[in-house]
Design a protein around this motif. Structure first.
Motif, PDB file in Angstrom:
ATOM      1  N   GLU A  33      -2.166   0.778   8.295  1.00 15.40           N
ATOM      2  CA  GLU A  33      -1.046   1.630   7.859  1.00 15.40           C
ATOM      3  C   GLU A  33      -0.955   1.668   6.330  1.00 15.40           C
ATOM      4  N   HIS A 188      -7.437   3.638   1.976  1.00 17.05           N
ATOM      5  CA  HIS A 188      -6.828   3.648   3.314  1.00 17.05           C
ATOM      6  C   HIS A 188      -7.677   4.471   4.282  1.00 17.05           C
ATOM      7  N   THR A 193      -5.839  -1.407   5.366  1.00 19.94           N
ATOM      8  CA  THR A 193      -4.377  -1.449   5.269  1.00 19.94           C
ATOM      9  C   THR A 193      -3.970  -1.549   3.801  1.00 19.94           C
ATOM     10  N   THR A 209       3.402   5.258   5.803  1.00 19.17           N
ATOM     11  CA  THR A 209       3.494   5.486   7.247  1.00 19.17           C
ATOM     12  C   THR A 209       4.315   4.373   7.903  1.00 19.17           C
ATOM     13  N   TRP A 210       4.603   3.353   7.123  1.00 16.48           N
ATOM     14  CA  TRP A 210       5.342   2.194   7.643  1.00 16.48           C
ATOM     15  C   TRP A 210       6.207   1.627   6.514  1.00 16.48           C
ATOM     16  N   ARG A 224       8.649   2.619  11.355  1.00 17.76           N
ATOM     17  CA  ARG A 224       8.317   3.946  10.826  1.00 17.76           C
ATOM     18  C   ARG A 224       9.428   4.448   9.896  1.00 17.76           C
TER      19      ARG A 224
END
Lengths: 252, 259
Positions: A33, A188, A193, A209-210, A224
């Motif tokens: 992520e 990425h 990560t 994304t996180w 999220r």
């Protein structure tokens, strides 16, 4: 499987008399992520980051990396630091060597690579960070943005699976930030990560994304972005709601 | 510091093997110190000037400016050799005396020769050192010492100290600006002294914190003790410097032998 699992991790600096820097912190970090860690100054974000590659060891609790407890032996730490790389907030804290190529070569040589292999890693990392033209330059003669990219290249040369950055972009201009963001995106895309501490809510909204939110040493959210925005309670408790509204109004 | 460093990285001899540059500078220094003849020092200055300005493209103004500064310090240091000061009239044969109120200043041909000898030979050695400093970045000097098998711990200390000079200089500039912007240097003398002491204190604390952060950053990149290993640099071989250097050394020896 989660990349990292923090279970009731507590850490207190020797000089700390009030609440610990990390206070019974529990969270999971997924693999692959683009993660942004949010939190106020002094909330424990940097301390959390220093736990990722074993620079700090929890006083209580446990950290799992890919399901295995962190191994704090010399060999275990070497293996961990090959996989989890940290870039510090101030590149001057990281750049120790007099010339750029020598500084980038430090990590690969610590991995036990030969000089030829280390050179190949230096060129590869320099190409990723677009600093081939700086390789012969002295580190003290670089601009802030260049120092940040050299610091990044210094850890990318170790080909880590996880790249963790502590507010590296905080002091950069928008062009410098864009360059770093491009490098992170490229990294990425290789199924790695990327985790970074930032106060840039635009980055949270448009890049990550996180999101992990740390508040007073505790992880109050890990999930999220959309879920964070929906969670009015946490947004309000951490003070993010007001800042978020302000930022979004500025965007409009 | 910044000026010397800038030329060290931009001069025409930048990529020449530091062994040649360092070896030449060392031999010139040894000759200047070992051969008790002022002309050796004078010619050493001339030769180093030719190599620095003609071959390395260091501006004459920079090379000369550095030498003049060093010369001024040397002059101050040799005043005691050249002049003798007393409250009574000195008894000297073949010397000169000046009477300034109750003080007598005296010198002689021998003292003047000794002073000139000291200054010129020291300037010759300084010129050689300047040549090395202006043409060879510290990173290459450190690499050279590594090649000469200097203990790793000394090399690492030199590397870190060199790096920290610039880091702390930046911090110092920042602190001075911060104080200056709040009229820190327009205060009464005692207050200015106190402000300077605060800067020194904070710089010390900053150095300590920076070294702690650096230690963490090094560990984060897999360092677990021992030497700080980095890639060695590659260098070129310059025949012109070798030939001219050999010529300079022969010339100095010849002058000494001739006189």
């Amino acid at each position: 499987m989660s990349l990292f699992t923090f279970s009731h991790v507590t850490f207190r600096y020797p000089t700390q008399t009030e609440r610990p820097a990390l206070d019974d912190l529990s969270l999971t970090i997924p693999e692959g992520e683009k993660i942004v860690v949010l939190g106020r100054n002094g909330s424990g974000k940097s301390t959390f980051l220093l736990h990722l590659n074993g620079l700090l060891r929890p006083k209580h609790g446990q950290i799992l990396f890919r399901g295995e407890p962190l191994d704090y032996s010399r060999r275990g730490l070497k293996r961990l630091r090959q996989q989890v790389a940290l870039v510090f907030q101030n590149p001057d804290d990281q750049l120790f060597s007099a010339s750029v190529f020598q500084d980038i070569s430090f990590g690969p040589l610590n991995l036990g690579l030969s000089e030829e292999e280390a050179w190949a890693r230096v060129r590869e990392a320099a190409a990723i960070c677009n600093i081939e033209h700086l390789l012969e330059r002295p580190t003290h003669a670089l601009s802030g943005g260049e120092k940040a990219r050299v610091a990044l290249a210094g850890v990318l040369a170790m080909r880590p699976d996880v790249l963790a950055l502590d507010e590296l972009m905080a002091s950069l201009d928008p062009w410098g930030r864009a360059k770093i963001r491009d490098i992170l995106d490229g990294y990425h895309a290789r199924n790695k990560t990327v985790l970074l501490i930032s106060h840039d809510l635009g980055l949270v909204k448009h890049w990550s994304t996180w999101v992990i939110v740390i508040h007073q040493g505790k992880a109050v959210f890990s999930g999220r972005v959309e879920d964070l925005l929906d969670d009015q309670g946490i947004m309000d408790e951490t003070g993010l709601l007001a800042i978020w509204r302000e930022a979004m109004q500025d965007c409009l | 510091m910044h000026l010397i460093d800038r030329y060290a990285y931009s001069n025409a001899l930048r990529h020449v093997d530091p062994l040649i540059k360092g070896g030449l500078a060392l031999w010139i220094i040894v000759l200047c110190l070992g051969l008790n003849e002022p002309l050796v020092g004078l010619f050493a200055v001339v030769w180093m000037g030719i190599l620095a300005v003609g071959l390395a493209n260091i501006p004459l103004r920079t090379f000369g400016g550095l030498l003049l500064t060093e010369g001024a310090f040397l002059l101050l240091a040799t005043i005691a050799v050249i002049l003798s000061i007393s409250m009574t009239q000195p008894s000297m044969d073949g010397g000169w005396t000046i009477h300034l109120g109750p003080i007598w200043l005296a010198t002689s041909r021998v003292s003047l020769y000794q002073g000139a000898n000291l200054i010129l030979r020291a300037l010759g050695a300084a010129a050689a050192m300047n040549f090395l400093a202006l043409t060879t970045p510290m990173v290459d000097v450190i690499a050279l010492l590594r090649r000469l098998h200097m203990p790793g711990v000394i090399i690492d200390l030199m590397t870190l100290m060199y790096r920290f000079i610039f880091v702390l200089l930046e911090s110092l500039e920042r602190m001075v600006r911060a104080q200056d912007s709040r009229l820190g240097f327009n205060a009464p003398p005692m207050r200015r002294l106190q402000n300077a002491a605060w800067i020194a204190t904070h710089l010390f604390i900053e150095a300590f914190l920076r070294s702690r952060n650096l230690q963490q950053a090094l560990a984060s990149r897999g360092y677990d003790g021992g030497d700080l290993r980095v890639l060695p640099a590659s260098y070129e071989f310059d025949v012109r410097l070798l030939v001219l250097g050999a010529l300079a050394l022969t010339n100095l020896l010849f002058i000494w032998w001739l006189i």
